[in-house]
Design a protein around this motif. Structure first.
Motif, PDB file in Angstrom:
ATOM      1  N   ILE A 298     -32.404  13.723  21.877  1.00 59.54           N
ATOM      2  CA  ILE A 298     -32.671  14.056  20.475  1.00 59.54           C
ATOM      3  C   ILE A 298     -34.069  13.575  20.086  1.00 59.54           C
ATOM      4  O   ILE A 298     -34.832  14.302  19.446  1.00 59.54           O
ATOM      5  CB  ILE A 298     -31.607  13.420  19.557  1.00 59.54           C
ATOM      6  N   LYS A 299     -34.419  12.362  20.495  1.00 59.34           N
ATOM      7  CA  LYS A 299     -35.728  11.809  20.159  1.00 59.34           C
ATOM      8  C   LYS A 299     -36.862  12.654  20.748  1.00 59.34           C
ATOM      9  O   LYS A 299     -37.901  12.835  20.120  1.00 59.34           O
ATOM     10  CB  LYS A 299     -35.836  10.373  20.681  1.00 59.34           C
ATOM     11  N   GLN A 300     -36.650  13.159  21.958  1.00 60.02           N
ATOM     12  CA  GLN A 300     -37.673  13.956  22.634  1.00 60.02           C
ATOM     13  C   GLN A 300     -37.604  15.438  22.270  1.00 60.02           C
ATOM     14  O   GLN A 300     -38.345  16.256  22.827  1.00 60.02           O
ATOM     15  CB  GLN A 300     -37.525  13.813  24.151  1.00 60.02           C
ATOM     16  N   LYS A 301     -36.704  15.782  21.341  1.00 58.89           N
ATOM     17  CA  LYS A 301     -36.537  17.176  20.906  1.00 58.89           C
ATOM     18  C   LYS A 301     -36.169  18.088  22.080  1.00 58.89           C
ATOM     19  O   LYS A 301     -36.650  19.219  22.192  1.00 58.89           O
ATOM     20  CB  LYS A 301     -37.804  17.710  20.216  1.00 58.89           C
ATOM     21  N   LYS A 302     -35.328  17.590  22.968  1.00 61.15           N
ATOM     22  CA  LYS A 302     -34.913  18.366  24.130  1.00 61.15           C
ATOM     23  C   LYS A 302     -33.405  18.607  24.140  1.00 61.15           C
ATOM     24  O   LYS A 302     -32.792  18.727  25.200  1.00 61.15           O
ATOM     25  CB  LYS A 302     -35.332  17.667  25.425  1.00 61.15           C
ATOM     26  N   GLN A 303     -32.812  18.685  22.939  1.00 59.10           N
ATOM     27  CA  GLN A 303     -31.396  19.009  22.893  1.00 59.10           C
ATOM     28  C   GLN A 303     -31.160  20.353  23.569  1.00 59.10           C
ATOM     29  O   GLN A 303     -31.971  21.272  23.421  1.00 59.10           O
ATOM     30  CB  GLN A 303     -30.899  19.080  21.442  1.00 59.10           C
ATOM     31  N   PRO A 304     -30.058  20.487  24.319  1.00 56.60           N
ATOM     32  CA  PRO A 304     -29.796  21.759  25.005  1.00 56.60           C
ATOM     33  C   PRO A 304     -29.708  22.933  24.041  1.00 56.60           C
ATOM     34  O   PRO A 304     -29.118  22.829  22.963  1.00 56.60           O
ATOM     35  CB  PRO A 304     -28.448  21.501  25.695  1.00 56.60           C
ATOM     36  N   ILE A 305     -30.299  24.036  24.433  1.00 55.13           N
ATOM     37  CA  ILE A 305     -30.256  25.277  23.668  1.00 55.13           C
ATOM     38  C   ILE A 305     -28.973  26.021  24.051  1.00 55.13           C
ATOM     39  O   ILE A 305     -28.726  26.253  25.238  1.00 55.13           O
ATOM     40  CB  ILE A 305     -31.481  26.144  23.974  1.00 55.13           C
ATOM     41  N   PRO A 306     -28.140  26.378  23.081  1.00 50.59           N
ATOM     42  CA  PRO A 306     -26.877  27.045  23.424  1.00 50.59           C
ATOM     43  C   PRO A 306     -27.088  28.465  23.926  1.00 50.59           C
ATOM     44  O   PRO A 306     -27.935  29.203  23.420  1.00 50.59           O
ATOM     45  CB  PRO A 306     -26.106  27.045  22.098  1.00 50.59           C
ATOM     46  N   VAL A 307     -26.319  28.843  24.925  1.00 48.60           N
ATOM     47  CA  VAL A 307     -26.366  30.191  25.473  1.00 48.60           C
ATOM     48  C   VAL A 307     -24.948  30.607  25.846  1.00 48.60           C
ATOM     49  O   VAL A 307     -24.157  29.785  26.320  1.00 48.60           O
ATOM     50  CB  VAL A 307     -27.305  30.261  26.699  1.00 48.60           C
ATOM     51  N   SER A 308     -24.604  31.853  25.592  1.00 40.52           N
ATOM     52  CA  SER A 308     -23.270  32.350  25.910  1.00 40.52           C
ATOM     53  C   SER A 308     -23.206  32.734  27.387  1.00 40.52           C
ATOM     54  O   SER A 308     -24.009  33.532  27.866  1.00 40.52           O
ATOM     55  CB  SER A 308     -22.937  33.570  25.043  1.00 40.52           C
ATOM     56  N   VAL A 309     -22.243  32.141  28.102  1.00 42.09           N
ATOM     57  CA  VAL A 309     -22.084  32.459  29.524  1.00 42.09           C
ATOM     58  C   VAL A 309     -20.733  33.110  29.804  1.00 42.09           C
ATOM     59  O   VAL A 309     -20.353  33.283  30.950  1.00 42.09           O
ATOM     60  CB  VAL A 309     -22.221  31.186  30.398  1.00 42.09           C
ATOM     61  N   THR A 310     -20.022  33.493  28.747  1.00 38.90           N
ATOM     62  CA  THR A 310     -18.690  34.066  28.944  1.00 38.90           C
ATOM     63  C   THR A 310     -18.751  35.416  29.642  1.00 38.90           C
ATOM     64  O   THR A 310     -17.854  35.772  30.401  1.00 38.90           O
ATOM     65  CB  THR A 310     -17.956  34.205  27.599  1.00 38.90           C
ATOM     66  N   ARG A 311     -19.821  36.180  29.395  1.00 41.79           N
ATOM     67  CA  ARG A 311     -20.048  37.420  30.130  1.00 41.79           C
ATOM     68  C   ARG A 311     -21.125  37.137  31.161  1.00 41.79           C
ATOM     69  O   ARG A 311     -22.318  37.278  30.896  1.00 41.79           O
ATOM     70  CB  ARG A 311     -20.493  38.548  29.191  1.00 41.79           C
ATOM     71  N   THR A 312     -20.705  36.710  32.329  1.00 36.11           N
ATOM     72  CA  THR A 312     -21.670  36.263  33.335  1.00 36.11           C
ATOM     73  C   THR A 312     -22.641  37.370  33.746  1.00 36.11           C
ATOM     74  O   THR A 312     -23.789  37.102  34.080  1.00 36.11           O
ATOM     75  CB  THR A 312     -20.953  35.728  34.582  1.00 36.11           C
ATOM     76  N   THR A 313     -22.178  38.631  33.699  1.00 40.00           N
ATOM     77  CA  THR A 313     -23.070  39.729  34.094  1.00 40.00           C
ATOM     78  C   THR A 313     -24.246  39.864  33.136  1.00 40.00           C
ATOM     79  O   THR A 313     -25.295  40.402  33.499  1.00 40.00           O
ATOM     80  CB  THR A 313     -22.299  41.065  34.144  1.00 40.00           C
ATOM     81  N   ALA A 314     -24.068  39.380  31.904  1.00 38.20           N
ATOM     82  CA  ALA A 314     -25.141  39.477  30.902  1.00 38.20           C
ATOM     83  C   ALA A 314     -25.913  38.170  30.765  1.00 38.20           C
ATOM     84  O   ALA A 314     -26.736  38.037  29.862  1.00 38.20           O
ATOM     85  CB  ALA A 314     -24.543  39.873  29.547  1.00 38.20           C
TER      86      ALA A 314
END
Length: 219
Positions: free
Chosen positions: A121-137
């Motif tokens: 959080i301090k380094q502003k490197k919180q993970p960016i959310p991404v949807s992986v439920t449709r792996t082909t996309a």
């Protein structure tokens, strides 16, 4: 020397919304905010991205990325592996140094604050959310998250911060992003634009630059 450091370092520029009334309930998952210009410098050949996923999805996602490579995604880490192999402070610090950007399955985002610690959080490197439920996309989802998105969260307080760019970006691109953020965020803030008391821009070590403040009459 200090001034040179501030110029050379990549610093996040944030849009800050001051609210009249606190949302009262914080969002569990970040809300995607569409922007025109990507904030992450993923076109740099040296950019290294780490993708954190559910342990049960790790093998499938690794196989997909082997078939359809994304040059900047250098490693896939399962959540349980993250917890077991990066449990100590120095291990998490090393992980933080190893990668420029972190992505994560949006389903596990709430679990990562404790697993990664406060330094992210301090380094502003919180993970960016991404949807992986449709792996082909997945390749398209990753590109969308990195090139056309920023994210906002609502806390129990009256301050909302949204990353709009960095000090390395073109000024016109930053302006485009700030306008898009201001237009979109008010549709997600409880009570809408009427609940916005003030609006400003800020770098980590700068004073706030006001964009908008309600007049005493409006208050």
């Amino acid at each position: 020397k200090k001034e040179e450091l501030l110029i050379d370092d990549v610093q996040p520029l944030q849009v800050i919304f001051g609210l009249e009334v606190a949302p009262g309930r914080k969002t569990i998952k970040p809300i995607r905010v569409p922007i025109a210009h990507g904030i992450q410098n993923i076109d740099d050949d040296d950019c290294e991205v780490c993708l954190i996923v559910k342990q049960s999805s790790k093998t499938e996602i690794e196989e997909l990325l082997a078939k359809y490579p994304i040059k900047f995604v250098k490693q896939v880490i399962g959540l349980e592996t993250l917890r077991n192999q990066h449990a100590q402070y120095r291990q998490r610090r090393q992980l933080l140094k190893n990668f420029d950007v972190f992505l994560a399955d949006d389903r596990i985002i709430p679990m990562l604050t404790q697993a990664l610690g406060k330094d992210f959080i301090k380094q502003k490197k919180q993970p960016i959310p991404v949807s992986v439920t449709r792996t082909t996309a997945l390749p398209f989802a990753i590109e969308k998250a990195l090139k056309r998105s920023t994210f906002m969260t609502l806390s129990q307080g009256t301050c909302v911060l949204i990353k709009a760019g960095t000090n390395r970006m073109n000024v016109v691109d930053i302006v485009d992003n700030v306008v898009a953020i201001c237009e979109f965020a008010t549709t997600k803030i409880p009570r809408g634009a009427a609940n916005v008391r003030s609006n400003s821009l800020k770098l980590p070590n700068s004073v706030s630059l006001p964009i908008y403040n309600k007049t005493p009459e409006q208050l």
